[in-house]
Design an enzyme around this catalytic site. Sequence first.
Site, PDB file in Angstrom:
ATOM      1  N   LYS A  57       0.837  -1.202   0.000  1.00  0.00           N
ATOM      2  CA  LYS A  57       0.000   0.000   0.000  1.00  0.00           C
ATOM      3  C   LYS A  57       0.881   1.265   0.000  1.00  0.00           C
ATOM      4  O   LYS A  57       2.096   1.178   0.254  1.00  0.00           O
ATOM      5  CB  LYS A  57      -0.942  -0.070   1.208  1.00  0.00           C
ATOM      6  CG  LYS A  57      -1.931  -1.245   1.105  1.00  0.00           C
ATOM      7  CD  LYS A  57      -2.859  -1.347   2.325  1.00  0.00           C
ATOM      8  CE  LYS A  57      -3.849  -2.496   2.165  1.00  0.00           C
ATOM      9  NZ  LYS A  57      -4.744  -2.657   3.351  1.00  0.00           N
ATOM     10  N   TYR A  92     -12.202  -2.974  -3.553  1.00  0.00           N
ATOM     11  CA  TYR A  92     -12.754  -3.078  -2.193  1.00  0.00           C
ATOM     12  C   TYR A  92     -14.283  -2.986  -2.193  1.00  0.00           C
ATOM     13  O   TYR A  92     -14.876  -2.550  -1.213  1.00  0.00           O
ATOM     14  CB  TYR A  92     -12.162  -1.982  -1.306  1.00  0.00           C
ATOM     15  CG  TYR A  92     -10.761  -2.284  -0.798  1.00  0.00           C
ATOM     16  CD1 TYR A  92     -10.492  -3.427  -0.050  1.00  0.00           C
ATOM     17  CD2 TYR A  92      -9.700  -1.402  -1.028  1.00  0.00           C
ATOM     18  CE1 TYR A  92      -9.213  -3.692   0.430  1.00  0.00           C
ATOM     19  CE2 TYR A  92      -8.417  -1.667  -0.547  1.00  0.00           C
ATOM     20  CZ  TYR A  92      -8.180  -2.809   0.187  1.00  0.00           C
ATOM     21  OH  TYR A  92      -6.922  -3.077   0.668  1.00  0.00           O
ATOM     22  N   THR A 115      -5.522  -7.743  10.441  1.00  0.00           N
ATOM     23  CA  THR A 115      -5.849  -6.446   9.827  1.00  0.00           C
ATOM     24  C   THR A 115      -5.384  -5.278  10.693  1.00  0.00           C
ATOM     25  O   THR A 115      -4.825  -4.302  10.186  1.00  0.00           O
ATOM     26  CB  THR A 115      -7.378  -6.351   9.612  1.00  0.00           C
ATOM     27  OG1 THR A 115      -7.802  -7.495   8.853  1.00  0.00           O
ATOM     28  CG2 THR A 115      -7.760  -5.084   8.865  1.00  0.00           C
ATOM     29  N   ASN A 161      -2.023  -0.037   7.117  1.00  0.00           N
ATOM     30  CA  ASN A 161      -1.469  -1.357   7.464  1.00  0.00           C
ATOM     31  C   ASN A 161      -0.588  -1.977   6.378  1.00  0.00           C
ATOM     32  O   ASN A 161      -0.413  -3.183   6.321  1.00  0.00           O
ATOM     33  CB  ASN A 161      -2.576  -2.304   7.942  1.00  0.00           C
ATOM     34  CG  ASN A 161      -3.659  -2.535   6.907  1.00  0.00           C
ATOM     35  OD1 ASN A 161      -3.586  -2.035   5.787  1.00  0.00           O
ATOM     36  ND2 ASN A 161      -4.660  -3.309   7.277  1.00  0.00           N
ATOM     37  N   HIS A 179      -1.703  -5.533   1.339  1.00  0.00           N
ATOM     38  CA  HIS A 179      -2.960  -6.265   1.087  1.00  0.00           C
ATOM     39  C   HIS A 179      -2.649  -7.686   0.634  1.00  0.00           C
ATOM     40  O   HIS A 179      -1.679  -7.900  -0.092  1.00  0.00           O
ATOM     41  CB  HIS A 179      -3.769  -5.582  -0.026  1.00  0.00           C
ATOM     42  CG  HIS A 179      -4.803  -6.489  -0.640  1.00  0.00           C
ATOM     43  ND1 HIS A 179      -6.015  -6.725  -0.051  1.00  0.00           N
ATOM     44  CD2 HIS A 179      -4.768  -7.263  -1.764  1.00  0.00           C
ATOM     45  CE1 HIS A 179      -6.699  -7.591  -0.804  1.00  0.00           C
ATOM     46  NE2 HIS A 179      -5.963  -7.924  -1.848  1.00  0.00           N
ATOM     47  N   GLU A 193      -8.684 -10.563  -8.353  1.00  0.00           N
ATOM     48  CA  GLU A 193      -7.877  -9.355  -8.147  1.00  0.00           C
ATOM     49  C   GLU A 193      -6.690  -9.284  -9.107  1.00  0.00           C
ATOM     50  O   GLU A 193      -6.342  -8.194  -9.583  1.00  0.00           O
ATOM     51  CB  GLU A 193      -7.418  -9.305  -6.680  1.00  0.00           C
ATOM     52  CG  GLU A 193      -8.608  -9.067  -5.732  1.00  0.00           C
ATOM     53  CD  GLU A 193      -8.300  -9.283  -4.262  1.00  0.00           C
ATOM     54  OE1 GLU A 193      -7.124  -9.552  -3.917  1.00  0.00           O
ATOM     55  OE2 GLU A 193      -9.239  -9.190  -3.445  1.00  0.00           O
TER      56      GLU A 193
END
Length: 137
Positions: free
Chosen positions: A9, A49, A91, A112, A115, A126
């Site tokens: 991320k 998402y 998470t 965080n 993914h 995905e």
Amino acid sequence: VEETYIMVKPDGVQRGLVGEMISRFEKKGFKLTGLKLFQCPQELAEEHYKDLKSKSFFPKLISYITSGPVVCMAWEGVGVVASARKLIGATNPLQAEPGTIRGDLAVQTGRNVIHGSDSPDNGKREIALWFKEGEVC
Ligand code: ATP
Ligand code: MG
């Protein structure tokens, strides 16, 4: 062969943690089949998402994921989806075990760092969403 979509991320990229994270999957023994640095458009973040659309944090999540470049990865191997989730950790990074990526490298749920797909079906979905044909070996 099972495959999963892993994404560093924007905070992970910005903090210079890409190599550290790739290294963990390589050392575990999984095969890297796709890799690119990419600025995610809003529509793609929303599609990725989409199951979380009703959540109160959804707008923040979309602005987080689109806040800077991400590193998109496809990995394959036996049991890679569940194993990658274990390597990534919970998470909420404060609940993630030490030794996991989030446990070692993050403190906030909203930042965080990585993914990982949550099922083999979503892994396929995905990878098809984030990579064009020919980008995955
Ligand atoms: P990811 O899908 O990114 O691998 P995950 O499967 O561990 O994470 P999900 O429930 O799918 O967790 O949530 C997707 C992402 O939305 C989380 O990784 C986190 O960045 C964000 N998120 C989840 N819950 C919250 C929350 N309560 N507040 C803020 N952000 C959240
Ligand atoms: Mg998820």
